[in-house]
Design a protein around this motif. Sequence first.
Motif, mmCIF file in Angstrom:
data_model
loop_
_atom_site.group_PDB
_atom_site.id
_atom_site.type_symbol
_atom_site.label_atom_id
_atom_site.label_comp_id
_atom_site.label_asym_id
_atom_site.label_seq_id
_atom_site.Cartn_x
_atom_site.Cartn_y
_atom_site.Cartn_z
ATOM 1 N N ARG A 7 3.591 -0.352 -6.214
ATOM 2 C CA ARG A 7 2.496 -0.365 -4.841
ATOM 3 C C ARG A 7 0.931 -1.258 -5.757
ATOM 4 N NH1 ARG A 7 4.147 -0.110 0.320
ATOM 5 N NH2 ARG A 7 6.686 -0.149 -0.171
ATOM 6 N N ARG A 8 0.155 -1.957 -5.104
ATOM 7 C CA ARG A 8 -0.781 -2.696 -5.862
ATOM 8 C C ARG A 8 -1.892 -1.870 -5.288
ATOM 9 N NH1 ARG A 8 -2.153 -8.479 -4.115
ATOM 10 N NH2 ARG A 8 -3.619 -8.319 -5.793
ATOM 11 N N TYR A 9 -1.769 -1.156 -3.860
ATOM 12 C CA TYR A 9 -2.967 0.308 -3.841
ATOM 13 C C TYR A 9 -2.299 1.643 -3.538
ATOM 14 C CZ TYR A 9 -4.696 -4.927 -2.950
ATOM 15 O OH TYR A 9 -5.122 -5.932 -3.222
ATOM 16 N N PHE A 59 -10.513 4.832 6.479
ATOM 17 C CA PHE A 59 -9.545 4.653 5.068
ATOM 18 C C PHE A 59 -10.356 4.385 3.886
ATOM 19 C CE2 PHE A 59 -6.153 4.379 8.027
ATOM 20 C CZ PHE A 59 -4.662 4.492 6.883
ATOM 21 N N TRP A 60 -9.665 4.984 3.388
ATOM 22 C CA TRP A 60 -10.552 4.948 1.309
ATOM 23 C C TRP A 60 -8.737 4.445 0.392
ATOM 24 C CZ3 TRP A 60 -14.529 7.672 -0.532
ATOM 25 C CH2 TRP A 60 -15.824 8.327 -0.131
ATOM 26 N N MET A 61 -9.535 3.215 -0.122
ATOM 27 C CA MET A 61 -8.506 2.637 -1.147
ATOM 28 C C MET A 61 -8.415 2.671 -2.230
ATOM 29 S SD MET A 61 -5.791 -0.283 0.448
ATOM 30 C CE MET A 61 -7.502 -1.656 0.605
ATOM 31 N N LYS A 62 -7.947 2.337 -2.915
ATOM 32 C CA LYS A 62 -8.413 1.572 -4.181
ATOM 33 C C LYS A 62 -7.481 1.052 -4.866
ATOM 34 C CE LYS A 62 -6.761 4.656 -8.145
ATOM 35 N NZ LYS A 62 -6.821 5.497 -9.389
ATOM 36 N N THR A 63 -7.570 -0.053 -5.882
ATOM 37 C CA THR A 63 -6.258 -0.942 -6.527
ATOM 38 C C THR A 63 -5.526 0.114 -7.566
ATOM 39 O OG1 THR A 63 -7.674 -2.637 -6.190
ATOM 40 C CG2 THR A 63 -5.853 -3.135 -7.943
ATOM 41 N N LEU A 64 -4.238 -0.073 -7.978
ATOM 42 C CA LEU A 64 -3.804 0.656 -8.571
ATOM 43 C C LEU A 64 -3.611 -0.436 -10.182
ATOM 44 C CD1 LEU A 64 -1.032 2.525 -7.227
ATOM 45 C CD2 LEU A 64 -3.161 3.345 -7.844
ATOM 46 N N ILE A 96 0.843 -1.039 -0.160
ATOM 47 C CA ILE A 96 0.632 0.312 0.263
ATOM 48 C C ILE A 96 0.753 1.327 0.100
ATOM 49 C CG2 ILE A 96 -2.196 1.171 1.075
ATOM 50 C CD1 ILE A 96 -2.341 -1.237 2.201
ATOM 51 N N PHE A 97 0.421 2.178 -0.925
ATOM 52 C CA PHE A 97 0.890 3.154 -1.073
ATOM 53 C C PHE A 97 -0.135 4.026 0.154
ATOM 54 C CE2 PHE A 97 2.416 7.209 -2.304
ATOM 55 C CZ PHE A 97 3.906 7.638 -2.142
ATOM 56 N N TYR A 98 0.606 5.235 0.511
ATOM 57 C CA TYR A 98 0.059 6.259 1.668
ATOM 58 C C TYR A 98 -0.927 7.375 1.079
ATOM 59 C CZ TYR A 98 -1.688 8.688 6.090
ATOM 60 O OH TYR A 98 -2.819 10.219 7.057
ATOM 61 N N CYS A 99 -1.113 7.853 0.135
ATOM 62 C CA CYS A 99 -1.585 9.057 -0.234
ATOM 63 C C CYS A 99 -2.146 9.957 1.190
ATOM 64 C CB CYS A 99 -2.753 9.141 -0.603
ATOM 65 S SG CYS A 99 -2.019 8.495 -2.247
ATOM 66 N N ALA A 100 -1.344 11.414 1.603
ATOM 67 C CA ALA A 100 -1.466 10.628 3.246
ATOM 68 C C ALA A 100 -1.869 12.658 2.976
ATOM 69 C CB ALA A 100 0.235 11.264 4.051
ATOM 70 N N GLU A 101 -1.656 13.787 3.805
ATOM 71 C CA GLU A 101 -2.239 14.686 3.214
ATOM 72 C C GLU A 101 -2.340 15.899 2.228
ATOM 73 O OE1 GLU A 101 0.445 14.636 5.487
ATOM 74 O OE2 GLU A 101 -0.872 14.040 6.931
ATOM 75 N N SER A 102 -3.337 16.307 1.919
ATOM 76 C CA SER A 102 -3.422 17.345 0.942
ATOM 77 C C SER A 102 -3.333 18.607 1.767
ATOM 78 C CB SER A 102 -4.711 16.782 -0.355
ATOM 79 O OG SER A 102 -4.089 15.981 -0.776
ATOM 80 N N VAL A 103 -3.373 19.982 1.281
ATOM 81 C CA VAL A 103 -3.286 20.969 1.682
ATOM 82 C C VAL A 103 -3.544 22.046 0.782
ATOM 83 C CG1 VAL A 103 -2.712 20.557 4.047
ATOM 84 C CG2 VAL A 103 -1.593 21.466 2.323
ATOM 85 N N LEU A 104 -4.760 23.027 -0.043
ATOM 86 C CA LEU A 104 -4.062 23.743 -0.418
ATOM 87 C C LEU A 104 -4.832 24.406 -0.220
ATOM 88 C CD1 LEU A 104 -3.687 24.802 -3.692
ATOM 89 C CD2 LEU A 104 -6.104 23.716 -4.034
ATOM 90 N N LEU A 105 -4.284 26.282 0.463
ATOM 91 C CA LEU A 105 -5.341 27.350 0.633
ATOM 92 C C LEU A 105 -6.037 27.847 -0.402
ATOM 93 C CD1 LEU A 105 -1.757 29.642 0.270
ATOM 94 C CD2 LEU A 105 -3.416 28.855 2.324
ATOM 95 N N PRO A 106 -7.811 28.403 0.417
ATOM 96 C CA PRO A 106 -8.450 28.326 -0.620
ATOM 97 C C PRO A 106 -9.200 29.049 -2.264
ATOM 98 C CG PRO A 106 -8.843 28.970 1.997
ATOM 99 C CD PRO A 106 -7.406 28.375 1.564
#
Length: 194
Positions: free
Chosen positions: A129-131, A189-194, A95-105
């Motif tokens: 990675r598979r996921y 947690f949310w996940m997808k297969t790559l 699994i690859f962990y897509c951590a934080e996404s931050v974007l100014l409004p």
Amino acid sequence: MITTRILTGESVGAVLDDLARLRIAVFRDWPYLYEGDHAYEREYLKVYQSPGSVVVAAYDDDDRMVGASTGAPMEDHAGDFATAFANRPERLEEIFYCAESVLLPAYRGHGLGHAFFDGREAQARALGRRYSAFCSVQRPANHPLRPADYRPLDDFWRKRGYEPLSGVVAEFDWKDVDAPVSTKKPLQFWMKTL
């Protein structure tokens, strides 16, 4: 004009202060309500200097970081997430962990959410990675600080191929902007297969 850059390894060290500032600013808003601490942020973000990690950074035309998204091999976060995934068939090393996404409004609505996921998923595939997985904070619908016009990102995530994992929830402590002490929050947690 907004541009994105892919940063890995040691190049991440040069942007840790920018990342910390962005996280504190963006996560102060709903749904995180995070009362940030710069010293904690700098220490936490060092994990993204590890091999396999990535930062997808967004810059405006004056070369100021206005958004960023982080990702790392899930085993880099095993201490935080191993319990949540204990009953799943996938191994953390898949699994690859897509951590934080931050974007100014002011920079939202320009496709950067897709660019952030594209960059992290490309890194995940490059690592074999598979996921790909991420987690989102869960807040009560009747929370007193929930904005009346708040729209969850569930539809966006589903269009990207992610689905929530039933029963796969982590807990993290942080201090809310309106609270005297840190409290635990559930993260789905949310996940997808790559």
